[in-house]
Design an enzyme around this catalytic site. Structure first.
Site, short mmCIF file in Angstrom:
data_model
loop_
_atom_site.label_atom_id
_atom_site.label_comp_id
_atom_site.label_asym_id
_atom_site.label_seq_id
_atom_site.Cartn_x
_atom_site.Cartn_y
_atom_site.Cartn_z
N HIS A 138 -5.93 11.91 -1.39
CA HIS A 138 -5.25 10.75 -1.99
C HIS A 138 -5.59 9.49 -1.21
CE1 HIS A 138 -1.44 9.39 -4.32
NE2 HIS A 138 -2.23 8.35 -4.09
N LYS A 221 -8.64 10.04 -12.33
CA LYS A 221 -7.27 9.74 -11.93
C LYS A 221 -6.53 9.08 -13.09
CE LYS A 221 -3.57 8.94 -9.49
NZ LYS A 221 -3.53 8.01 -8.38
N HIS A 324 2.62 -2.04 -5.69
CA HIS A 324 2.51 -2.03 -7.15
C HIS A 324 2.66 -3.41 -7.76
CE1 HIS A 324 1.91 2.23 -7.54
NE2 HIS A 324 2.80 2.38 -6.58
#
Length: 571
Positions: A138, A221, A324
């Protein structure tokens, strides 16, 4: 007959069968299950020692005429692997582990399996622990400096996506499209690190996905920031089935396109690698964790929530807002962040690891995760769980072998299996690429002593280069010869899908590294994962967020004090 005490034997040759090692300052003790070296015939290098010409070293066999002569032998080392905890000499030739057993001179010593020759170098493993290099599946490739930070922590393979500090890379582990994939493959060609790239799994037709696989992506992904809809997941998995690659998924926190049941239906029993399956890193709120019980789901954690401590929840909000691209002045963005951070599911995560339900640990590098702390935090969880839950079945208060093997599998063999590269890396066994990490027991899990890639030392603790011996302060991690020149072309690997190799992508891009194919992914199940393949029924209460396993409440207390922490980083 001559005899010596266990203490004297351990000081000269390292511990043997029945001896125990404490792993750093944790409460974990590893007991040596078997000693493959021969008592009285131990191969030890140095002045007045065994490995001298005509004694422990053969002086007449050439490397060409004897294919068993290794280039390097690590002597009398404690191997700590998912497959066992044992003492052995390790032979390495052409970057591959070729022998695990007893090294010496077959002309003068009985029972040896690894002949030491004129062309053999020696690394002293007495009193040290050897593990396979760690694998992090990851990775957000945001900064190239991550690679050294990961390497000196014991990670030798990085799989993920990105293009640098772009907004989408800071949020998603995706290298989108052939041009970016090719540029990243070129960029990563010279680093002493194995690499695999993930493409963007977001399309409404197969062609754009296939383009990325042919360009060199070893997986796709699917991430909520690009839209993790059921249709997107289904299409990515259909293409993955055709080309034998992995799909990694970060599901829909907001449940906009469906709930966890919708994602389960879209997956349709096909193998998939779920990221931060607890949910703080993202995924269906509040019950993405339930997917960890599915037989086709390969569940991973990322390290910010590992282990659960008194500080875990508090640090996550700001971290999430940055990663984010959220605005703290927008109430909806704050609500989005709050929905992902749930004390109850975080408290269950450590226990799920200890029960072998969560199978893999990873970092989420610079994107709500610390690239250099995968290994540290894995062992911190193991220690916390022993303190709270006691010994695992088959272990005792003084021997934690079952727990140790379960946890080392989480960052070695299991991520290798999940990404279809376990035929090359992920364990200490003959035929595998010699990506190996040597540890002093007092620094185990936190500061490696030496890192080998493809049998060559690429980084190590080293003192002042202007001093008269190697050890004067300051002792720092420093790149070794294996990190320079064209050495990385043979000691490091770029993993590619079969279709990209067949298309000649390495030649087209002028890649100089060793190329290996990823394969065998689409037939995996959770039972394929070593010592971490449990598939119970997992239920999350939608109002209290309590987690139950087969009806039993699962939780733990937040740790207030951890091993492998401040005392190792004072200077």
């Amino acid at each position: 007959m001559f005899s010596m005490s266990r203490k004297q034997h351990a000081s000269m040759y390292g511990p043997t069968t029945g001896d125990r090692l404490r792993l750093a300052d944790t409460g974990l003790f590893a007991e040596i299950e078997e000693d493959l070296t021969i008592a009285g015939e131990e191969a030890v290098f140095g002045g007045g020692k065994v490995v001298r010409v005509g004694m422990g070293q053969n002086g007449h066999r050439t490397r060409e005429e004897d294919p068993d002569i290794p280039d390097t032998v690590i002597t009398n080392v404690i191997v700590l692997d998912w497959s066992g905890i044992y003492k052995a000499d390790i032979g390495i030739r052409d970057g591959i582990i070729t022998g695990i057993g007893h090294a010496g001179n077959p002309d003068t010593m009985d029972g040896g399996t690894i002949p030491i020759g004129v062309s053999t170098d020696i690394i002293a493993g007495e009193g040290k622990v050897l593990t396979a290099g760690g694998i992090d599946t990851h990775i957000h490739f945001i900064s190239p400096e991550q690679i050294e930070a990961a390497l000196v922590s014991g990670i030798t393979t990085m799989i993920g996506g990105g293009t640098g500090p772009s907004e989408s890379t800071k949020a998603t582990t995706i290298t989108p499209g052939p041009w970016h994939i090719h540029q990243m493959l070129r960029s990563l060609d010279g680093f002493p690190m194995n690499i695999g790239l993930l493409g963007k799994g977001h399309a409404t037709a197969s062609a754009p996905l296939i383009d990325q696989i042919r360009a060199g992506a070893i997986g796709l992904k699917v991430h909520e920031d690009w839209g993790a809809t059921p249709a997107t997941i289904d299409l990515s998995l259909s293409v993955a089935d055709e080309f034998d690659i992995q799909v990694a998924v970060h599901t829909d926190t907001l449940n906009e396109a469906g709930f966890v049941e919708s994602t389960r239906e879209a997956i349709g029993g096909r193998v998939i690698h779920t990221f931060h399956t607890e949910g703080a890193g993202g995924g269906h709120a509040p019950d993405i964790i339930a997917l960890a019980g599915e037989p086709n789901v390969l569940p991973a954690s990322t390290n910010p929530t590992l282990p659960y401590t008194v500080n875990t929840v508090e640090e996550h909000l700001d971290m999430l807002m940055v990663c984010h691209h959220l605005n703290p002045d927008v109430p909806e963005d704050v609500a989005f962040a709050d929905s992902r951070i749930r004390t109850e599911t975080i408290a269950a995560e450590d226990v799920l690891h200890d029960m072998g339900i969560f199978s893999i640990t990873s970092s989420d590098s610079q994107a709500m995760g610390r690239v250099g702390e995968v290994i540290i935090r894995t062992w911190q969880v193991a220690d916390s769980m022993k303190r709270q839950r006691g010994p695992l079945e088959g272990d005792t208060a003084d021997s934690d072998n079952n727990r140790i093997k379960r946890y080392v599998a989480k960052y070695t063999i299991n991520p290798a299996l999940a990404q279809g590269i376990s035929h090359v890396v992920g364990s200490v066994e003959t035929g595998k690429f010699a990506d190996l990490v040597l540890w002093e027991p007092k620094f185990f899990g936190v500061k490696p002593f030496m890192i080998l890639k493809g049998g060559q030392v690429v980084n190590s603790i080293m003192g002042d280069a202007g001093a008269s011996i190697p050890t004067p302060q300051p002792e720092l991690y420093r790149p070794m010869f294996g990190s320079y020149g064209s050495a990385t072309s043979s000691n490091s690997i770029t993993f590619l899908p079969r279709v990209a190799i067949a298309a000649g992508i390495p030649e087209q891009l002028g890649l100089n590294r060793r190329i290996e194919e990823c394969h065998g992914i689409r037939t995996l199940t959770k039972q394929s994962l070593k010592l971490n393949g449990e598939t119970p029924s997992i239920h999350v209460d939608p109002e209290t967020y309590e987690v139950r396993i087969d009806g039993a409440l699962i939780t733990c207390e937040p740790a207030e004090k951890l091993p492998l922490a401040q005392r190792y980083f004072l200077f």
